[in-house]
Design a protein around this motif. Structure first.
Motif, PDB file in Angstrom:
ATOM      1  N   LYS A  86      -4.994   8.001  16.705  1.00  0.00           N
ATOM      2  CA  LYS A  86      -6.435   8.904  16.267  1.00  0.00           C
ATOM      3  C   LYS A  86      -6.367  10.183  15.697  1.00  0.00           C
ATOM      4  O   LYS A  86      -6.779  10.560  14.687  1.00  0.00           O
ATOM      5  N   GLU A  87      -5.219  10.899  16.023  1.00  0.00           N
ATOM      6  CA  GLU A  87      -4.743  12.446  15.671  1.00  0.00           C
ATOM      7  C   GLU A  87      -4.279  12.173  14.283  1.00  0.00           C
ATOM      8  O   GLU A  87      -4.652  13.047  13.351  1.00  0.00           O
ATOM      9  N   PHE A  88      -3.584  11.441  14.123  1.00  0.00           N
ATOM     10  CA  PHE A  88      -2.795  11.024  12.841  1.00  0.00           C
ATOM     11  C   PHE A  88      -3.850  10.750  11.900  1.00  0.00           C
ATOM     12  O   PHE A  88      -3.736  11.321  10.635  1.00  0.00           O
ATOM     13  N   MET A  89      -4.581   9.940  12.111  1.00  0.00           N
ATOM     14  CA  MET A  89      -5.462   9.363  11.242  1.00  0.00           C
ATOM     15  C   MET A  89      -6.700  10.451  10.681  1.00  0.00           C
ATOM     16  O   MET A  89      -7.020  10.681   9.674  1.00  0.00           O
ATOM     17  N   LYS A  90      -7.085  11.278  11.762  1.00  0.00           N
ATOM     18  CA  LYS A  90      -8.065  12.228  11.648  1.00  0.00           C
ATOM     19  C   LYS A  90      -7.587  13.507  10.881  1.00  0.00           C
ATOM     20  O   LYS A  90      -8.022  14.221  10.248  1.00  0.00           O
ATOM     21  N   THR A  91      -6.139  13.900  11.497  1.00  0.00           N
ATOM     22  CA  THR A  91      -5.710  15.205  11.028  1.00  0.00           C
ATOM     23  C   THR A  91      -4.567  15.237   9.878  1.00  0.00           C
ATOM     24  O   THR A  91      -4.691  16.074   8.954  1.00  0.00           O
ATOM     25  N   LEU A  92      -3.698  14.474   9.931  1.00  0.00           N
ATOM     26  CA  LEU A  92      -2.746  14.350   9.009  1.00  0.00           C
ATOM     27  C   LEU A  92      -2.988  13.382   7.642  1.00  0.00           C
ATOM     28  O   LEU A  92      -2.534  14.062   6.701  1.00  0.00           O
ATOM     29  N   LEU A  93      -3.348  12.584   7.976  1.00  0.00           N
ATOM     30  CA  LEU A  93      -3.512  11.579   6.788  1.00  0.00           C
ATOM     31  C   LEU A  93      -4.439  12.116   5.887  1.00  0.00           C
ATOM     32  O   LEU A  93      -3.850  11.914   4.282  1.00  0.00           O
ATOM     33  N   PRO A  94      -5.597  12.728   6.226  1.00  0.00           N
ATOM     34  CA  PRO A  94      -6.236  13.187   4.846  1.00  0.00           C
ATOM     35  C   PRO A  94      -5.466  14.266   4.087  1.00  0.00           C
ATOM     36  O   PRO A  94      -5.651  14.266   2.941  1.00  0.00           O
ATOM     37  N   ASP A  95      -4.714  15.094   4.643  1.00  0.00           N
ATOM     38  CA  ASP A  95      -3.816  16.057   3.760  1.00  0.00           C
ATOM     39  C   ASP A  95      -2.856  15.099   3.208  1.00  0.00           C
ATOM     40  O   ASP A  95      -2.471  15.420   1.660  1.00  0.00           O
ATOM     41  N   VAL A  96      -2.203  14.108   3.630  1.00  0.00           N
ATOM     42  CA  VAL A  96      -1.285  13.098   2.970  1.00  0.00           C
ATOM     43  C   VAL A  96      -1.999  12.609   1.443  1.00  0.00           C
ATOM     44  O   VAL A  96      -1.466  13.070   0.492  1.00  0.00           O
ATOM     45  N   PHE A  97      -3.237  12.136   2.012  1.00  0.00           N
ATOM     46  CA  PHE A  97      -4.107  11.470   0.886  1.00  0.00           C
ATOM     47  C   PHE A  97      -4.259  12.671  -0.246  1.00  0.00           C
ATOM     48  O   PHE A  97      -4.203  12.078  -1.544  1.00  0.00           O
ATOM     49  N   LYS A  98      -4.686  13.725   0.068  1.00  0.00           N
ATOM     50  CA  LYS A  98      -4.951  14.645  -0.979  1.00  0.00           C
ATOM     51  C   LYS A  98      -3.786  15.035  -1.887  1.00  0.00           C
ATOM     52  O   LYS A  98      -3.754  15.068  -2.973  1.00  0.00           O
ATOM     53  N   LYS A  99      -2.702  15.225  -1.042  1.00  0.00           N
ATOM     54  CA  LYS A  99      -1.441  15.433  -1.925  1.00  0.00           C
ATOM     55  C   LYS A  99      -1.014  14.163  -2.661  1.00  0.00           C
ATOM     56  O   LYS A  99      -0.493  14.567  -3.786  1.00  0.00           O
ATOM     57  N   GLY A 101      -3.030  12.409  -4.255  1.00  0.00           N
ATOM     58  CA  GLY A 101      -3.909  12.230  -5.427  1.00  0.00           C
ATOM     59  C   GLY A 101      -3.610  13.554  -6.292  1.00  0.00           C
ATOM     60  O   GLY A 101      -3.596  13.207  -7.533  1.00  0.00           O
ATOM     61  N   LEU A 102      -2.956  14.681  -5.866  1.00  0.00           N
ATOM     62  CA  LEU A 102      -2.887  15.734  -6.469  1.00  0.00           C
ATOM     63  C   LEU A 102      -1.548  15.488  -7.372  1.00  0.00           C
ATOM     64  O   LEU A 102      -1.253  15.959  -8.494  1.00  0.00           O
ATOM     65  N   LEU A 103      -0.667  14.724  -6.838  1.00  0.00           N
ATOM     66  CA  LEU A 103       0.799  14.440  -7.346  1.00  0.00           C
ATOM     67  C   LEU A 103       0.820  13.097  -8.017  1.00  0.00           C
ATOM     68  O   LEU A 103       1.952  12.571  -8.423  1.00  0.00           O
ATOM     69  N   ASP A 104      -0.185  12.298  -7.838  1.00  0.00           N
ATOM     70  CA  ASP A 104      -0.435  10.862  -8.644  1.00  0.00           C
ATOM     71  C   ASP A 104       0.627  10.233  -7.892  1.00  0.00           C
ATOM     72  O   ASP A 104       1.421   9.578  -8.501  1.00  0.00           O
ATOM     73  N   VAL A 105       0.838  10.235  -6.655  1.00  0.00           N
ATOM     74  CA  VAL A 105       1.784   9.336  -5.939  1.00  0.00           C
ATOM     75  C   VAL A 105       0.924   8.111  -5.359  1.00  0.00           C
ATOM     76  O   VAL A 105      -0.233   8.368  -4.835  1.00  0.00           O
ATOM     77  N   THR A 106       1.578   7.010  -5.761  1.00  0.00           N
ATOM     78  CA  THR A 106       0.726   5.638  -5.396  1.00  0.00           C
ATOM     79  C   THR A 106       1.254   5.284  -4.087  1.00  0.00           C
ATOM     80  O   THR A 106       2.173   5.635  -3.451  1.00  0.00           O
ATOM     81  N   ILE A 107       0.414   4.552  -3.521  1.00  0.00           N
ATOM     82  CA  ILE A 107       0.815   3.768  -2.201  1.00  0.00           C
ATOM     83  C   ILE A 107       2.066   2.904  -2.382  1.00  0.00           C
ATOM     84  O   ILE A 107       2.799   2.975  -1.279  1.00  0.00           O
ATOM     85  N   LYS A 108       2.149   2.348  -3.343  1.00  0.00           N
ATOM     86  CA  LYS A 108       3.408   1.653  -3.637  1.00  0.00           C
ATOM     87  C   LYS A 108       4.634   2.446  -3.510  1.00  0.00           C
ATOM     88  O   LYS A 108       5.766   2.260  -2.876  1.00  0.00           O
ATOM     89  N   GLU A 109       4.819   3.571  -4.075  1.00  0.00           N
ATOM     90  CA  GLU A 109       5.624   4.587  -3.958  1.00  0.00           C
ATOM     91  C   GLU A 109       5.837   5.001  -2.615  1.00  0.00           C
ATOM     92  O   GLU A 109       7.064   5.216  -2.086  1.00  0.00           O
ATOM     93  N   VAL A 110       4.802   5.446  -1.838  1.00  0.00           N
ATOM     94  CA  VAL A 110       4.910   5.544  -0.638  1.00  0.00           C
ATOM     95  C   VAL A 110       5.439   4.494   0.274  1.00  0.00           C
ATOM     96  O   VAL A 110       6.417   4.809   1.177  1.00  0.00           O
ATOM     97  N   ASN A 111       4.994   3.100   0.061  1.00  0.00           N
ATOM     98  CA  ASN A 111       5.552   2.155   0.832  1.00  0.00           C
ATOM     99  C   ASN A 111       7.246   2.103   0.676  1.00  0.00           C
ATOM    100  O   ASN A 111       7.848   1.895   1.457  1.00  0.00           O
ATOM    101  N   GLN A 112       7.641   2.164  -0.612  1.00  0.00           N
ATOM    102  CA  GLN A 112       9.024   2.193  -0.916  1.00  0.00           C
ATOM    103  C   GLN A 112       9.692   3.220  -0.219  1.00  0.00           C
ATOM    104  O   GLN A 112      10.842   2.820   0.346  1.00  0.00           O
ATOM    105  N   ALA A 113       9.046   4.312  -0.153  1.00  0.00           N
ATOM    106  CA  ALA A 113       9.806   5.371   0.616  1.00  0.00           C
ATOM    107  C   ALA A 113      10.044   5.437   1.858  1.00  0.00           C
ATOM    108  O   ALA A 113      10.966   5.591   2.647  1.00  0.00           O
ATOM    109  N   PHE A 114       8.889   4.716   2.388  1.00  0.00           N
ATOM    110  CA  PHE A 114       8.922   4.299   4.011  1.00  0.00           C
ATOM    111  C   PHE A 114       9.882   3.254   4.252  1.00  0.00           C
ATOM    112  O   PHE A 114      10.570   3.609   5.378  1.00  0.00           O
ATOM    113  N   HIS A 115      10.085   2.246   3.584  1.00  0.00           N
ATOM    114  CA  HIS A 115      11.116   1.316   3.805  1.00  0.00           C
ATOM    115  C   HIS A 115      12.450   1.637   3.623  1.00  0.00           C
ATOM    116  O   HIS A 115      13.252   1.613   4.584  1.00  0.00           O
ATOM    117  N   GLN A 116      12.507   2.692   2.740  1.00  0.00           N
ATOM    118  CA  GLN A 116      13.955   3.355   2.721  1.00  0.00           C
ATOM    119  C   GLN A 116      14.241   4.229   3.897  1.00  0.00           C
ATOM    120  O   GLN A 116      15.306   4.158   4.297  1.00  0.00           O
TER     121      GLN A 116
END
Length: 126
Positions: A86-99, A101-116
């Motif tokens: 809950k803490e992650f979804m409420k406090t950290l994730l919105p900042d990640v989503f904002k960044k 959007g600003l950096l034009d990073v896609t979910i696919k890129e995040v998924n690849q980075a996470f798997h790496q």
């Protein structure tokens, strides 16, 4: 323990407990360090440690056996997991989503980075 001035010390101690429970260093129904031991370990006043223990008891993450000590609750792991998600979804994730959007990073890129990242972690364990 190095403390961050932006968050109350007792809550940072609570996070220390959460981490130990989530990493399964402290198992359910297992005795955990005493208030005095924690206070000495993280170099704080015992009253600060008591505040952390009280907070954890209120969340039913730990319980006290009078005269014996404190233990991780039977569903302590699940409770901590729910709290931290809950803490992650409420406090950290919105900042990640904002960044993202600003950096034009896609979910696919995040998924690849996470798997790496997971591959690297798995490789380090071997």
């Amino acid at each position: 323990m190095d403390f961050d001035n932006s968050k109350p010390i007792y809550l940072q101690i609570v996070d220390f407990f959460y981490e130990n429970i989530l990493e399964r260093r402290w198992q359910e129904n297992e005795r955990i360090p005493s208030v005095r031991e924690i206070a000495m370990m993280v170099e704080v006043n015992p009253n600060t440690a008591i505040r952390a223990f009280t907070h954890l008891q209120e969340q039913e993450v730990i319980y006290n056996k009078r005269g014996i000590g404190y233990f991780v609750s039977e569903n302590g792991y699940d409770r901590v997991l729910t709290i931290k998600k809950k803490e992650f979804m409420k406090t950290l994730l919105p900042d990640v989503f904002k960044k993202m959007g600003l950096l034009d990073v896609t979910i696919k890129e995040v998924n690849q980075a996470f798997h790496q990242y997971l591959k690297n972690i798995d490789h380090e364990k071997k």
